[in-house]
Every structure is written in C-alpha cells, then in structure tokens.
Design a protein around this motif. Structure first.
Motif, PDB file in Angstrom:
ATOM      1  N   UNK A 539       0.816  -1.220   0.000  1.00 54.14           N
ATOM      2  CA  UNK A 539       0.000   0.000   0.000  1.00 54.14           C
ATOM      3  C   UNK A 539       0.847   1.267   0.000  1.00 54.14           C
ATOM      4  N   UNK A 540       2.143   1.143   0.314  1.00 51.46           N
ATOM      5  CA  UNK A 540       3.004   2.329   0.309  1.00 51.46           C
ATOM      6  C   UNK A 540       3.262   2.839  -1.108  1.00 51.46           C
ATOM      7  N   UNK A 541       2.788   2.120  -2.105  1.00 52.59           N
ATOM      8  CA  UNK A 541       3.006   2.536  -3.495  1.00 52.59           C
ATOM      9  C   UNK A 541       1.830   3.345  -4.053  1.00 52.59           C
ATOM     10  N   UNK A 542       0.916   3.810  -3.212  1.00 50.08           N
ATOM     11  CA  UNK A 542      -0.315   4.445  -3.708  1.00 50.08           C
ATOM     12  C   UNK A 542      -0.035   5.690  -4.545  1.00 50.08           C
ATOM     13  N   UNK A 543       1.013   6.447  -4.226  1.00 51.21           N
ATOM     14  CA  UNK A 543       1.342   7.618  -5.048  1.00 51.21           C
ATOM     15  C   UNK A 543       1.708   7.181  -6.468  1.00 51.21           C
ATOM     16  N   UNK A 544       2.513   6.109  -6.560  1.00 57.05           N
ATOM     17  CA  UNK A 544       2.861   5.572  -7.876  1.00 57.05           C
ATOM     18  C   UNK A 544       1.609   5.069  -8.592  1.00 57.05           C
ATOM     19  N   UNK A 545       0.734   4.400  -7.861  1.00 58.64           N
ATOM     20  CA  UNK A 545      -0.466   3.829  -8.476  1.00 58.64           C
ATOM     21  C   UNK A 545      -1.389   4.917  -9.016  1.00 58.64           C
ATOM     22  N   UNK A 546      -1.456   6.048  -8.327  1.00 59.07           N
ATOM     23  CA  UNK A 546      -2.299   7.148  -8.821  1.00 59.07           C
ATOM     24  C   UNK A 546      -1.781   7.664 -10.167  1.00 59.07           C
ATOM     25  N   UNK A 547      -0.459   7.694 -10.282  1.00 59.04           N
ATOM     26  CA  UNK A 547       0.126   8.110 -11.566  1.00 59.04           C
ATOM     27  C   UNK A 547      -0.185   7.082 -12.651  1.00 59.04           C
ATOM     28  N   UNK A 548       0.002   5.799 -12.318  1.00 59.88           N
ATOM     29  CA  UNK A 548      -0.231   4.737 -13.300  1.00 59.88           C
ATOM     30  C   UNK A 548      -1.706   4.601 -13.658  1.00 59.88           C
ATOM     31  N   UNK A 549      -2.598   5.032 -12.769  1.00 59.60           N
ATOM     32  CA  UNK A 549      -4.032   4.969 -13.070  1.00 59.60           C
ATOM     33  C   UNK A 549      -4.400   5.906 -14.217  1.00 59.60           C
ATOM     34  N   UNK A 550      -3.481   6.830 -14.554  1.00 61.56           N
ATOM     35  CA  UNK A 550      -3.701   7.731 -15.694  1.00 61.56           C
ATOM     36  C   UNK A 550      -2.817   7.357 -16.878  1.00 61.56           C
ATOM     37  N   UNK A 551      -2.266   6.138 -16.844  1.00 63.58           N
ATOM     38  CA  UNK A 551      -1.371   5.683 -17.918  1.00 63.58           C
ATOM     39  C   UNK A 551      -2.119   5.629 -19.250  1.00 63.58           C
ATOM     40  N   UNK A 552      -1.384   5.895 -20.332  1.00 64.49           N
ATOM     41  CA  UNK A 552      -2.032   5.929 -21.655  1.00 64.49           C
ATOM     42  C   UNK A 552      -2.497   4.559 -22.112  1.00 64.49           C
ATOM     43  N   UNK A 553      -1.885   3.492 -21.564  1.00 65.72           N
ATOM     44  CA  UNK A 553      -2.324   2.147 -21.930  1.00 65.72           C
ATOM     45  C   UNK A 553      -3.401   1.701 -20.940  1.00 65.72           C
ATOM     46  N   UNK A 558      -6.079   0.332 -15.814  1.00 62.48           N
ATOM     47  CA  UNK A 558      -7.125  -0.463 -15.176  1.00 62.48           C
ATOM     48  C   UNK A 558      -6.558  -1.269 -14.011  1.00 62.48           C
ATOM     49  N   UNK A 559      -5.355  -1.840 -14.204  1.00 68.28           N
ATOM     50  CA  UNK A 559      -4.732  -2.633 -13.134  1.00 68.28           C
ATOM     51  C   UNK A 559      -4.370  -1.749 -11.947  1.00 68.28           C
ATOM     52  N   UNK A 560      -3.865  -0.552 -12.238  1.00 71.86           N
ATOM     53  CA  UNK A 560      -3.514   0.379 -11.161  1.00 71.86           C
ATOM     54  C   UNK A 560      -4.771   0.834 -10.413  1.00 71.86           C
ATOM     55  N   UNK A 561      -5.867   1.062 -11.154  1.00 69.30           N
ATOM     56  CA  UNK A 561      -7.129   1.466 -10.531  1.00 69.30           C
ATOM     57  C   UNK A 561      -7.646   0.369  -9.603  1.00 69.30           C
TER      58      UNK A 561
END
Length: 707
Positions: A539-553, A558-561
């Motif tokens: 769960x400490x990666x949530x900042x990274x996941x928020x960025x990846x949730x806007x990934x162009x692919x 979807x996986x990050x969301x």
C-alpha cells in the motif's frame, strides 16, 4: 582503477563457458547456452569498436592503462588463467564465431604443461585457427614495470632503480654486478622479497618467476665457472624464499624448461636440508602436485649433506629428517610413495587365485561408483560431514565452503536438483555452524549461482519447477533483481507466472526492486508489477499507483485502478462511483468490472440502486448481471434481500436473459457468509425449475449443508 561492467559480464560469462565445457560432453545444451551468452556479452562489450586490447598484469586485467576491478575474484582468476598460459594481451576483434569461442575456451582449459609441450601459446594459437581474437605472448625480457614496486631501495645511496630491478638486470647478464661495482647478495634479495610479498600473498611471485627463468636461460653459453657461480647464487636465492614461493619457483622452473636439468639438479643439491624439508611440507599441506622429477630430487637430496666432502655433525632435526619426510609422503602424496607393506598387499590381491569372479551386474555397480556424479555426491557428503563437525576456521573454512558451492553448481548443471537441495537444506537447517552457513549462503547469492538456477527453467523445463521454486524460496532476496529482469524479457506466460509467484514468495523484501521499476516504459512489465503490488499488499506505493491509473495504456491504468480500490483509496472510490453513475455505457461497464474490489458504503449503495432500478431490457439485464457479480465479490449480507427480490421477479419480454440472471445470482450466494446465505439457499432449493435445481446442487455439494 578502471571500471567496466560490460567487461566484467563478459569475463564472468567466459568463466561459465569454461566451467561448462569442463563438466559436460561436447554438444550438450548447457555448453551451447553458455557459449551463446558469452557471444552476446562479447558483442555488447565491443559495441561499435573494431578492436579492443586487454592486457594481463599478473592477477589483474588491464584496459587502457588501468587495471580493471582488481578486487573481483572472477577477474583475478581469469587474469591468472591467461598469465599461466603465457598470454600477455588479448586482442578482441568483431565477428567472433561460436566455433572460434569454443576453441578459445578449450585453450583456456588446457594445462599449461600441455601448452608448453606443444611449442608454447603462440604455436597453439596459430594451430587453432582463431582469427577474431588475437594474442600477444608474455615477453619476459621486455618486462620493465609491475602493478606496484616490488622492493624499496635499501638507502639513498643505493643507486638508480630499486633492489629488484638491479638484481633482474644482473641476472640477465649472468653476473651479480650492481651499478656501484659491488656484488648483489641473492639471499638479501630473497629475504626482501619475502617481506614485500607478505602483503600481496604467495601467488604474486608467479609474476616474477618467469623473469628469473628467462635471465637464467640467457646464461646457457657461459663458461662452466660462470654457470657454477650462477647456480650457486640461485641456490642461495631459492633457499631463502619462504616454502610456498620456493615450491612455486621449482615447479615453474621445471615446467618452463628454461633451466637445464643438470643445472636444476645442481640448484636443488645445494639447498640446505631444512629448506628441502620445508618444501616437502608445503607440498603436502597445500595438497598440490609438483613435477615427479623435482619431487624425486627433493626426496633424494633430503638425506644428502650439502657438502659431502666436509663431514658435519648432524643436528637432531637432520637425523630425524628421513622419517619426517616419509610421514609427509605417506599422508599427502601417496601417489609418489607407497609403503612396502601396503605394496605387498596390493601384489597379493592381484594374484590369480585371490581375484574373485564377479558378474556383469556387479561390474556395472562398481563402474557407477566412479561416475563423476557419484563422486561429486560422495565428496559433497564428506564436505558436509566435515563442516558439521565444527572443524576448521578462517581461510580453510572459506575454501571448504567454496568446494561445496562448486559441487552444488555441478548438480545444478546436470539437473540433479534433488542432490543440490540436500546440500541446501543441511546448510540452512542448522546442521552447520552460523559461520559456515553465512559463507555458503554468500556464495549462493552470487550472480553466477542465480543465473545457473534460473537458466534451469529453460534447460530442464516444468519437471524441475517445484525444485527450482524451493531453491529460490530458500535463498530468497538475492534472486529478486534477476527474477524481475527475466520477467521483463520472457515470452512464455507459464515462465512469467512462475517468476511472479517466486517474487510473491520472497515477499516485502522484494518491494524496493519492484518500486524502482515502476517508471519502466514497457506496458506489459508495468501491468505485471502492479499485479505484484496487489498480491504483496504494498500500500506504500499508492502515489505511484495514482500516476499509473492515468497511464495511456488502458491495461496498465485499469490494473492500477484495481490496486487503488483494494487499498481503499478515497479518490479511486469517488471516481468509481462517478463512473458507475455515468450515462456513458462503456464507462459504466468498465467500472462494473472492478466494482467488486471496493466495499465502501457509498459504492455498495450505488450498486444496490443499479440492481433495483426499473427496467429489464437486454442491455439493462447485462448491467444487472455485472452488478450481481460485483455484489458477490463484496459479499455483504445487506445485499441478500435485494437478491431474493430479484429471484422472485419475472420478465415476459426477456425470459431467457432473466433466467440466466437468476442463475448467476444463485451462484454468487456461495461468496456470502454461510450463516446469512443458507436460509435463502434452502428456500430456493425447495422450488422447481432451474433456479431450484441449482440451489439444491449447491446445498448437496457443500460440506455439512453449508455453502
């Protein structure tokens, strides 16, 4: 000191090829794999360059004018291999073929005595036909520098050059003359050399012995009186060397054939008896071989006084010397000395009437005991038993640990993971001391070992997956980086799943390496990394996941969301609710695919509203089917009354779709708490039709009547 990661990788891969060709028959797939990897490293190292010269300075490789990674044992070992075979420089050219590389490895694996016997390294190289790699021989007569000063000057008035340089120049001319006209004492040189080499280790002498031999050979045409003086000075020099360096000098003198046999015999004859004994003890203690001729001379002259014309009073040590030498030879060099009593027993055993007749099956059993695999197993058992005994310390212990590691590598390369795991379980299971365990596990963390284990996935395939998994789980964290690297490169889905499972086994210690790769541009790797984050609960990666949730692919976003929803991110849940309430059908369907990962009251209320919404058209039934699946994933008992109401509803316009929706709803009941869903299941099972049959089937299939 220079640093070249690509060169280090090339040398490491060449070392692996050298080991593989020594362990496997020609044409084995392990050899082909190691050669292919070495060829790739070779091409990567050269890059756009047409030629690179790699120098050899004793136990160091030199790139340009600087030694490379002198502290790396792999680099030192490779440099020594080249040096011992007389190679002073390797010239690497583009276009190296697999066949040329194979021949090069064969030369590196040849004994130096065999190379000398074939006319030296130049003759062997020319005969090999290797064109893409050239060599320059070591020219001892041209050597004028080393990695550092050998000896310090004796004083300010000592003349130009240090003591060793003046001594080398005197040897090359056959006289012991120094610039100031005095005579250089060989014994003083040896004593000074002993002091200097205490810091560098015994092997450093190997860099300078060939200079001495070259110098001695130049005196071949000198008058007898001069040669006698030279041999006497050499004897004085050799007698004052420490035992290990003395043994090395004699071995190199014989192997290089620079010193005539008669002169070498004269040198050994003039050695003090105590020096001879020390040399024999060094041979036994190091468990190393020395040419039979030299050994015979040492044995012969150990009992002969240095000066037979002048009788001397024997000291107690000299009187006891023959017995001491016999003891050394019996314990450490049985191939050179066999006691008479034992020899008699051997002859008796070979008498015709004493040889037992044995059948072919027994012969086969005996042959199997001398098979290499059998010998490696027995050697491993002996090493483990010794290490478990608690004997040994320091360098001796490190040497035994290294031997055990080498045996383990052999088992991995032959696919015998069962035998390797026996070693590994003994080491980590408390059978050995913590010091031994740390020594061995440090070796098991090496790049060579990790590569060998993971190469087995391709070499041996799925039948070895379980055993390889146990090795990785036991060694743990050191595998993280290479697993992630191969995860990014593998084209096999089964291998990718295997590697991801192993990273999950390693657990949270793998997190830093995973997070470090979250900026990688490859979408498929990012998707797999996010899946690892979800499985490991990072769960400490949530900042990274928020960025990846806007990934162009979309596959990455979807996986990050999904991961954000699992970790209860408020922003992700708000976005989910907005998408569920969207008028855009595709947005709504995409949101329903991940809605089951969020169990907040707001998301649950939104799903309930969608389920009870009026309308039973085909599109609306599709949406409600996805809502039912999402509610089942959440498993909140508050949804059960709504499901019961749905199961009682009827659709005259779309009876088929409605029947399917009801069956889906019944199937999801197994995901709810048993105490909450059981009454509804029993009620449904009492009814006729497909829904009642499905409910009854679920009741019968559940243990004790609970779903």
């Amino acid at each position: 000191m220079a640093s070249s990661p690509l060169l280090v990788k090339l040398i490491r891969d060449l070392n692996v090829s050298l080991r593989s060709m020594g362990a496997y028959p020609r044409g084995h797939q392990v050899i082909d794999t190691s050669l292919a990897r070495a060829l790739d490293s070779y091409a990567a190292f050269l890059d756009e360059r047409d030629e690179v010269a790699l120098g050899v300075a004793g136990s160091a490789l030199v790139l340009g004018d600087k030694p490379v990674d002198k502290s790396n044992p792999v680099m030192r070992d490779f440099a020594r291999v080249l040096h011992e075979r007389g190679i002073g420089t390797l010239v690497l050219n583009r276009g190296l073929t697999k066949e040329e590389l194979s021949r090069f490895i064969v030369i590196l694996g040849s004994k130096r005595e065999k190379i000398y016997g074939a006319g030296g390294i130049r003759a062997v190289w020319e005969k090999s036909g290797i064109m893409s790699v050239g060599i320059r021989e070591i020219r001892y007569d041209l050597i004028s520098a080393t990695e550092g000063p050998l000896l310090q000057p004796r004083g300010a008035d000592g003349g130009s050059g240090d003591l060793w340089e003046r001594f080398a120049l005197a040897l090359k001319s056959g006289f012991m003359v120094v610039p100031d006209g005095g005579v250089l004492d060989p014994e003083l040189v040896a004593e000074a050399l002993n002091q200097q080499l205490k810091q560098d280790g015994v092997s450093a002498l190997g860099d300078f012995v060939p200079i001495l031999l070259e110098a001695f050979a130049r005196g071949g045409a000198a008058p007898p009186q001069v040669r006698e003086l030279t041999t006497r000075r050499f004897a004085g020099f050799v007698s004052k060397l420490n035992p290990a360096m003395r043994r090395q000098f004699l071995e190199a003198a014989w192997a290089s054939q620079a010193i005539a046999t008669a002169d070498l015999e004269s040198i050994v004859r003039q050695l003090p008896a105590e020096a001879v004994l020390e040399t024999l003890q060094e041979i036994g203690a190091q468990q190393e071989s020395i040419p039979a001729f030299i050994l015979q001379l040492l044995r012969q002259f150990s009992c002969v006084p240095p000066n037979s014309e002048a009788p001397q009073q024997d000291s107690p040590v000299e009187m006891d010397m023959p017995a001491r030498i016999r003891s050394i030879l019996k314990e450490h060099s049985s191939e050179e000395y066999i006691p008479a009593s034992y020899q008699q027993k051997l002859h008796m055993m070979m008498e015709p009437d004493r040889v037992p007749l044995i059948g072919s099956e027994v012969v086969q059993d005996l042959l199997e005991t001398i098979d290499q695999a059998c010998m490696e197993k027995r050697t491993g058992d002996i090493l483990l038993r010794f290490l478990k005994s608690g004997e040994g310390e320091g360098e001796e212990l490190a040497g035994y640990a290294r031997n055990l590691y080498d045996i383990g590598i052999y088992f991995l390369r032959t696919g015998d993971y069962r035998e390797f795991l026996k070693i590994l379980r003994e080491v980590v299971g408390g059978g050995v001391s913590p010091q031994v365990r740390d020594e061995v596990m440090a070796l098991f963390a090496s790049e060579e070992f990790i590569g060998e284990v993971l190469d087995g996935l391709d070499t041996w395939g799925k039948p070895r997956f379980d055993e390889i998994a146990e090795v990785i789980a036991t060694v743990g964290v050191p595998f993280t980086e290479e697993l992630l690297e191969r995860l990014a490169q593998s084209e096999s889905m089964s291998l990718r799943r295997f590697m991801m499972d192993r990273l999950v086994d390693i657990g949270s210690p793998a997190a830093p390496a995973i997070i470090k790769r979250l900026s990688d541009p490859r979408w498929y790797l990012l998707r797999n990394l996010v899946q690892l984050i979800r499985r490991l609960g990072l769960s400490e990666t949530m900042d990274w996941l928020r960025v990846l949730a806007r990934h162009r692919d979309r596959r990455v976003s979807q996986e990050a969301f999904r991961a954000l929803l699992e970790f209860g991110d408020a922003g992700a849940e708000l976005k989910l609710v907005q998408d569920l309430e969207s008028n855009n059908r595709q947005t709504q369907l995409a949101a329903l695919e991940v809605a089951g990962m969020a169990g907040s009251a707001r998301v649950l209320a939104t799903l309930h509203a969608m389920l009870t919404k009026v309308g039973l058209s085909a599109k609306e039934l599709q949406v409600k089917s996805l809502v039912v699946q999402a509610l089942g994933e959440i498993g909140n008992p508050a949804s059960l009354p709504l499901l019961e109401k749905l199961l009682a509803s009827v659709s005259l316009l779309h009876p088929t779709q409605m029947a399917k929706l009801k069956l889906d709803a019944v199937t999801t009941l197994r995901r709810y708490p048993a105490e909450a869903s059981l009454p509804l299941l029993k009620k449904l099972a009492s009814k006729k039709g497909a829904v009642g049959g499905q409910a009854a089937l679920m009741l019968r299939g559940s243990q004790g009547g609970t779903p």
